[in-house]
Motif scaffolding. Structure first.
Motif, PDB file in Angstrom:
ATOM      1  N   ASP A 203       1.385   3.075   2.706  1.00 34.35           N
ATOM      2  CA  ASP A 203       2.268   2.875   1.558  1.00 34.35           C
ATOM      3  C   ASP A 203       3.253   1.726   1.789  1.00 34.35           C
ATOM      4  OD1 ASP A 203       3.412   3.871  -1.066  1.00 34.35           O
ATOM      5  OD2 ASP A 203       5.173   4.072   0.218  1.00 34.35           O
ATOM      6  N   TYR A 206       1.523  -1.390   0.859  1.00 36.70           N
ATOM      7  CA  TYR A 206       1.272  -1.364  -0.584  1.00 36.70           C
ATOM      8  C   TYR A 206       2.526  -1.783  -1.352  1.00 36.70           C
ATOM      9  CZ  TYR A 206       0.440   0.762  -5.207  1.00 36.70           C
ATOM     10  OH  TYR A 206       0.321   0.997  -6.557  1.00 36.70           O
ATOM     11  N   LEU A 212      -1.249  -5.355  -5.689  1.00 40.20           N
ATOM     12  CA  LEU A 212      -1.774  -3.993  -5.602  1.00 40.20           C
ATOM     13  C   LEU A 212      -1.034  -3.063  -6.552  1.00 40.20           C
ATOM     14  CD1 LEU A 212      -2.468  -3.341  -1.803  1.00 40.20           C
ATOM     15  CD2 LEU A 212      -4.126  -3.622  -3.647  1.00 40.20           C
ATOM     16  N   ARG A 305      -1.559   5.162   0.277  1.00 34.15           N
ATOM     17  CA  ARG A 305      -1.898   4.883  -1.117  1.00 34.15           C
ATOM     18  C   ARG A 305      -3.411   4.874  -1.251  1.00 34.15           C
ATOM     19  NH1 ARG A 305       1.829   4.650  -5.535  1.00 34.15           N
ATOM     20  NH2 ARG A 305       3.857   4.724  -4.488  1.00 34.15           N
TER      21      ARG A 305
END
Length: 693
Positions: A203, A206, A212, A305
């Motif tokens: 995460d 991300y 993304l 994620r």
């Protein structure tokens, strides 16, 4: 043993299954409910009231405070509006949930795409309970699977056409089967098992990637020094953090009665797969939508994620959703099961002939059904089925159809035995076919695997088309038989005239593309071209005649799918532009300044810095090119946004100009990334994303 019992007790605990309903309502109501399902009749108000009350009590016991009619609008997402059970009554409150509320809802439909089905100010839309799919409780809300239609009755969702196609298939099969000697069948259903591929990334990385977060894929990124070349990730041992995620995912899915069966690493680094056991197609469709949501929820809880985009990373395999499709009678016959003697198996031979004809005649519709901007990146690459629709049958079935076409006496197929060559391992029977992972539509023993479906897509659309085209060909076969032709004549005609669609070789090869062109097979390489088939009269006539889509509904979907393509490319283009302008360009300019300062310092110190001058000049040239490409992309986006033309022409402009400019900019940026000090690069790299867990 305690854990095992807990596992079994928890299975389906959050779903209002048929067994749960049976336990909680009177036998007479339960019987009436199933009689209405079997006869296709509307459920009585009395039955609905009793079931609604039982469902409310069950949901409250599982922590629900609200209910929601859960449906699939044509946005690619599920939709939900939450209403409380609690209703004020004077100074107090009561908990209410009526049979009418269960059966019908009225959400505001004005903000959902309709493709011209209604004016923007016409807000009324209706949800209707799909009583064949279990309700479930999630996050304090009772979710009721529903259909979504306009005030005038047109489908505004994906499930309504799916259920219509199920009815069309059942009607056609029940008409055909008695004509070939199969009696007693009153209902035929499509069953589907969906395999879901996905990526997991940390995460923290991300959150630092604008692309993304906004588009689901990386718009920039140089390949990592190691990709999937060693093929060591596929079926490899699970990393501890991934294994923990998968364990929790399974447990959550099982609570909802979603039959998760298989999990493993996929081909690309950070790529994985989960596969579920077969259920009826509308239930599998609901389960898969819920699965995608649960995957993302569980991933966040693990600091990860879950990426469902078909191609989140360039240069490594993308993700699909293999759609395993079979057709079952209420008497237990799988129409795609060859059995021990396929030659004498008329239901199988008939269904196979109809499927061959259907896939050939309606290859354009099948290609359309899996078309999306995301899937365009995946189809045709050396990792996924090509955009050319073809069928794989395997050697044995291919020999069978050749004998049918030649009018020869068909010999019995012998599946044979598989010998390992190891003395301690016994031989075992072979399947009727090997698998061909390069085929978009492959026969795999007792089902067809539609491998071209994209990982983020709803399976409702592809299965609607599969059901419809098979129903159409079964109706046509029944017409021929009722007109006096023999079974052998009809089967030979169906197969011999359409066997060009069968290809058992390497679908990845350049030779196949050339061979497909010689055969006259379509090769729609992108979504814009694929959607043109929704204007073809043969497709409009068939889908309208079967009652799957009206002509008006097909026109709306043409508009909506093109709009979706345009908006997807627009968001990607604007995101790429912002990243390039505000993150990447300033960072590489800073790095160039650093290199230039080192050149000056070196010269002042009397050092030969010719190599640094070369580096600076090379980088400066690339930055200049990048700046020019940023300006081109900016202009192309502005021009496309200001076009006053039909939606198809808009889509062509976004595809041919904006998408092209994005790719050219990416190529330069990815080259620059390989030349810039890692401390200066402003976003996480492919090494971070693919190998960061």
């Amino acid at each position: 043993m305690e854990d095992m019992n807990k596992l079994l007790e928890d299975y389906g605990i959050l779903a209002f299954t048929d067994d749960t309903m049976k336990e909680r309502i009177p036998k007479s109501i339960y019987k009436a409910f199933h009689e209405s399902l079997d006869k296709g009749e509307e459920l009585s108000k009395e039955c609905a009231t009793v079931i609604a009350n039982a469902m409310k009590i069950w949901a409250l016991e599982h922590g629900a405070t609200h209910f929601s009619h859960w449906f699939m609008p044509m946005t690619g997402l599920t939709a939900e509006k939450h209403d409380a059970f609690l209703e004020p009554e004077g100074s107090k409150a009561v908990l209410q949930f009526s049979g009418k509320t269960l059966r019908k809802g009225e959400p505001d439909a004005s903000s959902f795409p309709s493709g011209g089905l209604r004016a923007t100010f016409e807000a009324r839309g209706y949800t209707a309970w799909d009583c064949t799919s279990p309700a479930f409780v999630k996050d304090g809300t009772l979710y009721i699977p529903t259909l979504f239609c306009s005030y005038t009755g047109e489908a505004l969702d994906k499930k309504t056409p799916l259920l219509r196609s199920c009815d069309a298939l059942s009607k056609a099969a029940c008409r055909l089967l008695p004509l070939i000697g199969v009696d007693g069948v009153t209902k035929v259903s499509a069953s589907v098992g969906a395999e879901q591929e996905y990526f997991l990334v940390e995460d923290k990385y991300y959150q630092e990637r604008m692309d993304l977060k906004l588009t689901g894929r990386t718009l920039f990124g140089a390949m990592a020094p190691k990709g999937q070349e060693l093929e060591d990730h596929y079926f490899g041992s699970l990393k501890r953090k991934v294994s923990a995620f998968m364990k929790d995912l399974d447990r959550e899915l099982w609570k909802y009665g979603i039959p998760s069966k298989t999990k493993h690493n996929e081909v690309a680094p950070a790529q994985h797969e989960v596969a579920c056991v077969y259920t009826k197609v509308n239930i599998t469709s609901d389960n898969n939508h819920l699965l995608m949501q649960i995957m993302q929820d569980v991933a966040k809880a693990h600091g990860l994620r879950c990426l469902l985009h078909e191609k989140p990373f360039a240069g490594v395999n993308g993700s699909g959703k293999h759609n395993n499709w079979s057709v079952m009678t209420n008497t237990g016959i799988n129409l795609f099961d060859p059995g021990s003697n396929p030659v004498e198996n008329k239901p199988f031979i008939a269904s196979l002939a109809c499927t061959i004809k259907a896939v050939d005649e309606y290859a354009d519709l099948l290609r359309m059904s899996i078309a999306s901007a995301g899937n365009d990146h995946r189809l045709g690459a050396n990792e996924a089925p090509p955009a050319i629709i073809s069928m794989f049958l395997g050697e044995d079935l291919n020999a069978l159809i050749e004998e049918i076409c030649d009018g020869k006496k068909i010999s019995k197929i012998d599946t044979g035995r598989f010998a390992t060559g190891v003395s301690v391992v016994p031989t075992f029977s072979k399947d009727n076919t090997d698998r061909n992972r390069t085929s978009p539509f492959a026969f795999t023993g007792n089902k067809f695997e539609f491998r071209a479906v994209g990982s983020s897509q709803s399976i409702a659309g592809p299965n609607t088309i599969l059901n419809a085209i098979l129903a159409d060909e079964m109706e046509k076969m029944a017409d021929e038989l009722e007109a006096g032709k023999t079974f052998d004549e009809v089967v030979k005609e169906f197969i011999s005239e359409h066997k060009r669609i069968i290809f058992n070789g390497d679908g990845y090869s350049a030779e196949w593309e050339e061979e497909a062109a010689r055969r006259g097979l379509l090769n729609n390489k992108n979504t814009v071209d694929a959607l043109k088939c929704l204007k073809e009269e043969k497709n409009l006539e068939m889908l309208d005649r079967l009652g799957v889509y009206s002509r008006v509904e097909l026109g709306s979907r043409y508009e909506i799918l093109l709009e979706n393509y345009v908006k997807t490319i627009q968001v990607e283009g604007l995101t790429a532009l912002k990243m390039a302008k505000t993150q990447i360009y300033p960072a590489v300019c800073d790095y160039l300044s650093k290199v230039s300062s080192e050149v000056i310092s070196g010269k002042e110190a009397g050092i030969d810095v010719g190599f640094l001058v070369d580096d600076a000049n090379k980088l400066a040239g690339l930055i200049k090119t990048m700046k020019q490409q940023i300006d081109v992309l900016d202009k192309d986006i502005t021009d496309a946004q200001n076009m006053d033309v039909e939606i198809f022409e808009q889509a062509v402009a976004w595809r041919d100009n904006v998408f092209k400019a994005m790719n050219e900019l990416r190529e330069t940026v990815d080259t620059v990334e390989t030349l810039v000090d890692a401390d200066y690069w402003p976003i996480p790299t492919y090494v971070d994303l693919l190998f960061g867990i």
